[in-house]
Scaffold this motif. Sequence first.
Motif, short mmCIF file in Angstrom:
data_model
loop_
_atom_site.label_atom_id
_atom_site.label_comp_id
_atom_site.label_asym_id
_atom_site.label_seq_id
_atom_site.Cartn_x
_atom_site.Cartn_y
_atom_site.Cartn_z
N LEU A 10 1.44 -8.83 -7.54
CA LEU A 10 0.87 -8.31 -6.30
C LEU A 10 0.07 -7.05 -6.58
O LEU A 10 0.41 -6.26 -7.45
CB LEU A 10 1.98 -7.98 -5.29
N ALA A 11 -0.98 -6.85 -5.81
CA ALA A 11 -1.81 -5.66 -5.98
C ALA A 11 -1.16 -4.45 -5.34
O ALA A 11 -0.36 -4.56 -4.41
CB ALA A 11 -3.19 -5.89 -5.35
N LEU A 12 -1.49 -3.27 -5.84
CA LEU A 12 -1.14 -2.00 -5.22
C LEU A 12 -2.40 -1.40 -4.63
O LEU A 12 -3.34 -1.08 -5.35
CB LEU A 12 -0.55 -1.03 -6.24
N ASP A 13 -2.46 -1.28 -3.29
CA ASP A 13 -3.54 -0.55 -2.64
C ASP A 13 -3.17 0.92 -2.58
O ASP A 13 -2.03 1.26 -2.23
CB ASP A 13 -3.76 -1.07 -1.23
N ARG A 29 0.82 -1.21 0.00
CA ARG A 29 0.00 0.00 0.00
C ARG A 29 0.85 1.25 0.00
O ARG A 29 1.87 1.35 0.68
CB ARG A 29 -0.93 0.00 1.21
N LEU A 30 0.36 2.23 -0.76
CA LEU A 30 0.89 3.60 -0.74
C LEU A 30 -0.22 4.53 -0.27
O LEU A 30 -1.37 4.41 -0.71
CB LEU A 30 1.34 4.03 -2.13
N GLY A 31 0.11 5.45 0.60
CA GLY A 31 -0.89 6.40 1.06
C GLY A 31 -0.29 7.77 1.25
O GLY A 31 0.93 7.94 1.34
N GLY A 32 -1.16 8.77 1.31
CA GLY A 32 -0.71 10.13 1.54
C GLY A 32 -1.74 11.14 1.08
O GLY A 32 -2.84 10.77 0.65
N PRO A 33 -1.41 12.41 1.18
CA PRO A 33 -2.35 13.45 0.75
C PRO A 33 -2.71 13.35 -0.73
O PRO A 33 -3.82 13.66 -1.13
CB PRO A 33 -1.60 14.75 1.05
N SER A 34 -1.74 12.93 -1.56
CA SER A 34 -1.95 12.79 -3.00
C SER A 34 -0.86 11.87 -3.54
O SER A 34 0.11 11.55 -2.84
CB SER A 34 -1.88 14.14 -3.71
N TRP A 35 -1.01 11.45 -4.79
CA TRP A 35 0.01 10.59 -5.41
C TRP A 35 1.37 11.28 -5.42
O TRP A 35 2.39 10.69 -5.10
CB TRP A 35 -0.43 10.22 -6.82
N GLU A 36 1.39 12.56 -5.77
CA GLU A 36 2.64 13.30 -5.89
C GLU A 36 3.34 13.44 -4.54
O GLU A 36 4.57 13.64 -4.50
CB GLU A 36 2.40 14.68 -6.49
N LYS A 37 2.59 13.35 -3.45
CA LYS A 37 3.18 13.52 -2.13
C LYS A 37 3.52 12.20 -1.45
O LYS A 37 3.90 12.19 -0.27
CB LYS A 37 2.26 14.37 -1.25
N THR A 38 3.40 11.10 -2.17
CA THR A 38 3.95 9.85 -1.67
C THR A 38 5.44 9.83 -1.98
O THR A 38 5.90 10.53 -2.89
CB THR A 38 3.26 8.63 -2.31
N PRO A 39 6.24 9.06 -1.25
CA PRO A 39 7.69 9.07 -1.48
C PRO A 39 8.06 8.63 -2.90
O PRO A 39 7.61 7.58 -3.37
CB PRO A 39 8.22 8.09 -0.44
N GLU A 40 8.88 9.42 -3.56
CA GLU A 40 9.26 9.11 -4.93
C GLU A 40 9.93 7.74 -5.03
O GLU A 40 9.68 6.98 -5.97
CB GLU A 40 10.19 10.20 -5.47
#
Length: 276
Positions: free
Chosen positions: A131-134, A106-117
Amino acid sequence: MIDCHAHLWDPSEGFPWIRPGSPHFRAFTVDDLAASGAGLGLTGTVLVEASRGDAGETYLLRDLRLRHPGLILGHVGNLHVHADLDPPGLRDLLQGMGPARPDGMRLGGPSWEKTPERARALVPVLAGLGLALDLNLLADALPAAAAVAARHPGLTVVVDHLGNPGNLLESDLSDWRAQVRSAARVPNVVMKISGLLTQQHGVPPERVAELVGHAVEAFGPDRCLIGSDWPICLPRGSRRRSLELALRGLSGLTADEVARVTRTTAERVYGLGGRG
């Protein structure tokens, strides 16, 4: 029914977002998970990472799954905490876990651009391993999911919590409805019906059902999952109440279609029981 979104945690082991005095500031154990599901007709649960903040949570979820296979069918790890690895390193790590490796990350955060590069750079590894990406984004989750899925046709992208729309009593969700229809055109995007008690607090259940119904109509039963978001949901209601609210939005489906949303789609998306 498979509950595709539940958490376990012990604040003494990390989880900095859980503050003292919060109703969540206590350990939620496997025994609590089992007790919360009693009488609900569940065949199992997919555990989702809860932002402990270190790679140890990945191994903890794996260990819990191995020790409680009748209760925990799969787990989704945290991609953020492995951002120090390059893609070959993550591939080696996941493959080294064998059949009990995460079923998604899983990736989470305020927006896609603000998740860790560096974490975003690991997404192709998930596609390569099946594997799935949540995604749990607070803004524009659906457009981001559609864009990522289009770039990686072999990747299943699961949108947590209906894409985190605003509360119906406070927000105009016309943009969200349009984003649902647009994201549904990308065949490898999947919608997770979860988080309803928290997001839609105070909204009449029939209006929440209409919200769910819109998502199910757009995505179809083969691309929708159901989850309680227990124990996050507890300040607003029980695990039973959370799942019942989600199920209310499936009232227009046939029995076979309901079974796909509540069980068989999860088995396919997360590869439950089918990995060698």
